[in-house]
Design a protein around this motif. Structure first.
Motif, PDB file in Angstrom:
ATOM      1  N   THR A  84       0.844  -1.183   0.000  1.00  8.09           N
ATOM      2  CA  THR A  84       0.000   0.000   0.000  1.00  8.09           C
ATOM      3  C   THR A  84       0.881   1.234   0.000  1.00  8.09           C
ATOM      4  O   THR A  84       1.773   1.373   0.835  1.00  8.09           O
ATOM      5  CB  THR A  84      -0.917   0.012   1.237  1.00  8.09           C
ATOM      6  N   MET A  85       0.651   2.114  -0.974  1.00 13.47           N
ATOM      7  CA  MET A  85       1.549   3.255  -1.167  1.00 13.47           C
ATOM      8  C   MET A  85       1.196   4.405  -0.222  1.00 13.47           C
ATOM      9  O   MET A  85       0.811   5.498  -0.630  1.00 13.47           O
ATOM     10  CB  MET A  85       1.507   3.697  -2.622  1.00 13.47           C
ATOM     11  N   VAL A  86       1.309   4.113   1.081  1.00 10.93           N
ATOM     12  CA  VAL A  86       1.243   5.155   2.098  1.00 10.93           C
ATOM     13  C   VAL A  86       2.465   4.976   2.975  1.00 10.93           C
ATOM     14  O   VAL A  86       3.125   3.941   2.950  1.00 10.93           O
ATOM     15  CB  VAL A  86      -0.044   5.066   2.950  1.00 10.93           C
ATOM     16  N   ARG A  87       2.779   5.987   3.752  1.00  9.36           N
ATOM     17  CA  ARG A  87       3.913   5.916   4.672  1.00  9.36           C
ATOM     18  C   ARG A  87       3.403   6.035   6.099  1.00  9.36           C
ATOM     19  O   ARG A  87       2.603   6.925   6.402  1.00  9.36           O
ATOM     20  CB  ARG A  87       4.927   7.025   4.369  1.00  9.36           C
ATOM     21  N   SER A  96      -1.611  10.433   5.593  1.00  8.36           N
ATOM     22  CA  SER A  96      -1.530   9.134   4.922  1.00  8.36           C
ATOM     23  C   SER A  96      -1.623   9.265   3.419  1.00  8.36           C
ATOM     24  O   SER A  96      -1.058   8.472   2.685  1.00  8.36           O
ATOM     25  CB  SER A  96      -2.635   8.205   5.441  1.00  8.36           C
ATOM     26  N   GLY A  97      -2.376  10.219   2.929  1.00  2.00           N
ATOM     27  CA  GLY A  97      -2.474  10.411   1.482  1.00  2.00           C
ATOM     28  C   GLY A  97      -3.350   9.360   0.828  1.00  2.00           C
ATOM     29  O   GLY A  97      -4.125   8.645   1.467  1.00  2.00           O
ATOM     30  N   ASP A 129       8.362   6.162   7.500  1.00  2.00           N
ATOM     31  CA  ASP A 129       8.887   7.500   7.261  1.00  2.00           C
ATOM     32  C   ASP A 129       9.223   8.118   8.616  1.00  2.00           C
ATOM     33  O   ASP A 129       8.382   8.174   9.496  1.00  2.00           O
ATOM     34  CB  ASP A 129       7.845   8.342   6.526  1.00  2.00           C
ATOM     35  N   GLY A 130      10.459   8.561   8.816  1.00  2.00           N
ATOM     36  CA  GLY A 130      10.835   9.179  10.079  1.00  2.00           C
ATOM     37  C   GLY A 130      11.734   8.277  10.914  1.00  2.00           C
ATOM     38  O   GLY A 130      12.009   7.133  10.551  1.00  2.00           O
ATOM     39  N   ASP A 131      12.191   8.797  12.063  1.00  2.00           N
ATOM     40  CA  ASP A 131      13.195   8.083  12.850  1.00  2.00           C
ATOM     41  C   ASP A 131      12.813   7.865  14.303  1.00  2.00           C
ATOM     42  O   ASP A 131      13.659   7.506  15.116  1.00  2.00           O
ATOM     43  CB  ASP A 131      14.523   8.834  12.784  1.00  2.00           C
TER      44      ASP A 131
END
Length: 215
Positions: A84-87, A96-97, A129-131
């Motif tokens: 699924t192309m969300v992050r 989420s987009g 996405d993110g740390d």
């Protein structure tokens, strides 16, 4: 997703961080072979053994690379899982987009059953996405999320959560008494969310596997 094998191969390379020259060498061809196939249409189609090797490498059905139609299974003994192309943000949150399915990964059926009893329709690959979950999860990692393992069976572990239009990936620590939990970040630079009402958590699914590209 388009069934044009050239477009599929180019998109797979972009999404997985592979390069044309490396794939060409894997096939025992000159470094420009895959680039010529994708950009110039030469050769017109991949040879069967080349198509099979690339399909196994990317974990996708051969039909996406110009092979014969299949019944939806990636290969004998492999279970396809959509990406699924969300992050899911491992940070303060990300919108989420548009949630769209792209080429899927394929996992060994027996190995997958050791992780979950959920059907493949209840599994999804999502990118981090993110740390805030570092070093456990890093930006760019792909995580396998069990959408069927959530509220009813919630326990200590890493989950993808939704807050309004934001997806976040966090560690949940269930309090031993009452319906309370703590939402934790593995990176100490980020604050935890202590003493949350479990009923206020919108759980998307439990993270059961993670894969990353080594630099």
């Amino acid at each position: 997703m388009t069934s044009n094998p050239r477009t599929v191969l180019e998109r797979l390379c972009a999404e997985r961080g592979e390069d044309f020259a490396g794939l060409s060498r894997m096939l025992g061809r000159n470094p420009a072979y895959i680039q010529q196939f994708v950009r110039r249409g030469v050769p017109k189609k991949l040879k069967e053994e080349e198509r099979k090797k690339l399909a196994r490498f990317f974990g996708v059905p051969e039909s996406l690379l110009g092979g014969p139609p299949d019944s939806g299974r990636a290969a004998a003994g492999l279970v396809p899982v959509k990406r699924t192309m969300v992050r899911a943000s491992a940070g303060y949150g990300a919108v989420s987009g548009e949630e769209r399915d792209r080429p899927y990964f394929a996992f060994d059926e027996h190995w997958l059953r050791t992780l979950t009893g959920s059907p493949s329709s209840k599994l999804s690959i999502i990118r981090v996405d993110g740390d805030s979950m570092a070093p456990t999860l890093s930006a760019g990692d792909d995580i396998l999320v069990d959408l069927g393992d959530c509220m009813e069976r919630m326990r200590d572990g890493i989950y993808v959560l939704r807050a309004d239009d934001v997806l976040v990936v966090k560690r949940l620590a269930i309090h031993p008494t009452g319906r309370r939990l703590t939402v934790q970040s593995d990176n100490p630079a980020y604050p935890d969310w202590p003493d949350c009402d479990i009923d206020a958590i919108h759980c998307i699914g439990r993270v059961i596997w993670a894969g990353r590209r080594l630099s």
